[in-house]
Design a protein around this motif. Sequence first.
Motif, PDB file in Angstrom:
ATOM      1  N   PRO A  35      -4.751   6.647  -7.007  1.00 37.16           N
ATOM      2  CA  PRO A  35      -5.421   5.416  -7.130  1.00 37.16           C
ATOM      3  C   PRO A  35      -5.429   4.480  -8.277  1.00 37.16           C
ATOM      4  CG  PRO A  35      -6.514   7.468  -5.540  1.00 37.16           C
ATOM      5  CD  PRO A  35      -4.760   7.719  -6.639  1.00 37.16           C
ATOM      6  N   GLN A  83       0.241   5.706  -0.582  1.00 41.28           N
ATOM      7  CA  GLN A  83      -0.566   6.530  -0.814  1.00 41.28           C
ATOM      8  C   GLN A  83      -0.290   7.475  -2.025  1.00 41.28           C
ATOM      9  OE1 GLN A  83      -0.172   9.673   2.751  1.00 41.28           O
ATOM     10  NE2 GLN A  83      -1.527   9.102   3.587  1.00 41.28           N
ATOM     11  N   ALA A  84      -1.012   8.296  -2.586  1.00 43.66           N
ATOM     12  CA  ALA A  84      -1.355   8.641  -4.017  1.00 43.66           C
ATOM     13  C   ALA A  84      -0.133   9.756  -3.886  1.00 43.66           C
ATOM     14  CB  ALA A  84      -2.357   9.726  -4.300  1.00 43.66           C
ATOM     15  N   SER A 121       0.821  -1.494  -0.027  1.00 45.46           N
ATOM     16  CA  SER A 121       0.220   0.015  -0.432  1.00 45.46           C
ATOM     17  C   SER A 121       0.867   1.207   0.257  1.00 45.46           C
ATOM     18  CB  SER A 121      -1.060   0.100   1.482  1.00 45.46           C
ATOM     19  OG  SER A 121      -1.850  -1.124   0.733  1.00 45.46           O
ATOM     20  N   VAL A 174      -3.446   2.434  -3.883  1.00 41.10           N
ATOM     21  CA  VAL A 174      -2.827   3.180  -3.556  1.00 41.10           C
ATOM     22  C   VAL A 174      -3.907   4.057  -3.064  1.00 41.10           C
ATOM     23  CG1 VAL A 174      -2.065   5.760  -5.109  1.00 41.10           C
ATOM     24  CG2 VAL A 174      -1.589   3.396  -5.916  1.00 41.10           C
ATOM     25  N   SER A 175      -3.561   4.970  -2.104  1.00 39.93           N
ATOM     26  CA  SER A 175      -4.528   5.372  -1.623  1.00 39.93           C
ATOM     27  C   SER A 175      -4.873   6.437  -1.691  1.00 39.93           C
ATOM     28  CB  SER A 175      -4.817   4.802   0.208  1.00 39.93           C
ATOM     29  OG  SER A 175      -3.628   4.897   0.905  1.00 39.93           O
ATOM     30  N   GLU A 176      -5.477   7.625  -1.813  1.00 38.99           N
ATOM     31  CA  GLU A 176      -5.676   8.342  -1.937  1.00 38.99           C
ATOM     32  C   GLU A 176      -5.303   9.905  -0.436  1.00 38.99           C
ATOM     33  OE1 GLU A 176      -7.270  10.499  -3.755  1.00 38.99           O
ATOM     34  OE2 GLU A 176      -8.442   9.406  -4.761  1.00 38.99           O
TER      35      GLU A 176
END
Length: 126
Positions: free
Chosen positions: A89, A13-14, A11, A124-126
Amino acid sequence: QVRLVESGGGSVQAGGSMRLSCAGSGFTYSWYCMAWFRQAPGKERELIANIGSDGRTNYAHPLKDRSTISRDAATGTLHVYLDMNSLTPEDTATYYCAASRTRGGVCYASNSFNYWGQGTQVTVSE
């Protein structure tokens, strides 16, 4: 027996970066074009990039300006890397390493990839 094992997913982050690795064994590396693909839920698998044994690379649309593919067999084991940056994302997917035996290990547009790894998840998270 051709074996491909991906690692390095996870994982992020953006806006972040990630390196994926593929360890290959059981084949003559110089005979094979290597590639990275990805598949998001509900979508078709798509080519990201490929690299021939001559080091020539080709990039497809999804990550064309945000990724670099490389290969290294200096340790006796083939490693194929995919370095990605500026992730969004929309890059969330399972990423696969693939191998195609070709004449001289050169990548052609008509390559058929016969061997695949098990995939590594990239989120990929915001």
